[in-house]
Structures are given as structure tokens and as C-alpha cells.
Design a protein around this motif. Sequence first.
Motif: not given
Length: 171
Positions: A122-150
Motif C-alpha cells: 500500500a502506498l502513502p495516502n492510499h484510501e480504502f473506502h468501506l461502504k455499507i451496502i445493506e443495513l437492518e436494525v431491529q428492536k429486541p422483540e424483532g420489529q424493524e427500526i428505520q436506520a441510516t448509516s455512514s
Amino acid sequence: MAAWIFLAYGSTLSVARAQSDSTALISLGIDIAVPGEHASIPVTLASKTPVGKVSFTISFPNQLISFSSATQVPKTQPFELEIRTVLKVLEEKDVLRVDLSSTKQIPPGELVRIQFAMSQEALPNHEFHLKIIELEVQKPEGQEIQATSSDGLIVAVVLGDVIPACFFYMH
């Protein structure tokens, strides 16, 4: 309107964004690493709604970095977190699925660290982008929660060359 909060932890930078009462936010952090070493990316949860499960998929270039492990971050109040990872190796990018679940509520804050090995080439200043392409968040009871990511980022750095010299020779 989003408020940004920057949290420094060692050489790692984590970014958290304020969210509404009904939205969860999963943030991948930023880390720097020397070629041949490991980068440690924090995964942070921000949610005012109780969370029981978080699942996300990350896409990242596989030429000069590779997934090593995912480990739970120690908390002041310990809780049991099950971590499952599945890695799919593709031609130019790898896809990593991470499932985090608990029998109790998952507390907000930093949850896990995802380690990546960086190639010696790897060269100096080389950037490696990690992209979230899928996301799911649930309550403890299993209901889905609206979610965003960075997304996350790894940057290659090269420390300055150290030239050892004899103390007596120089004086």
C-alpha cells in the motif's frame, strides 16, 4: 439538519451523527495504518429506540486490504453480544456481512472493532473506502427500526524514516 460529533480514540476517528427519536444510525469509523499492519474500524450505534439486532454488509476493495476479525468492545456495563461474520471474496471487492445480536438491549455507543490487514505494498495516502451496502436494525422483540448509516475509511500512512546514529559519534 445534522449535527456531527467527532470522537478521537487513539489513532482511530469515529464519526457519530445526531438522529431522530425513531431512527438508528450505524457508523463505521476511520483509521490510519502503516502498510503491513492492521487497521481497526469502530462500529458505532446511535439510537434512542431499544435495539436487539444489527445486521449490515460492507463492500471494500480487496487488492491491498483484507478482513481479519470482528471483536466486541469492552463496555462499562458488560453485555453479551453475538458476532457473526460472513466474507464473500469477489474479483475486485470483498463483501463482509456482520450480524450483531443480543438477548438484551444493545446499548448505544461503540459496539465492535473490525480489523483489516493492510498489504506491505500500500502506498502513502492510499484510501480504502468501506461502504455499507445493506443495513437492518431491529428492536429486541424483532420489529424493524428505520436506520441510516455512514461509511468508513482506512488511510495508509508511512512513518518517517528513522536513521539510528551513535550518540557519541554525533557529539
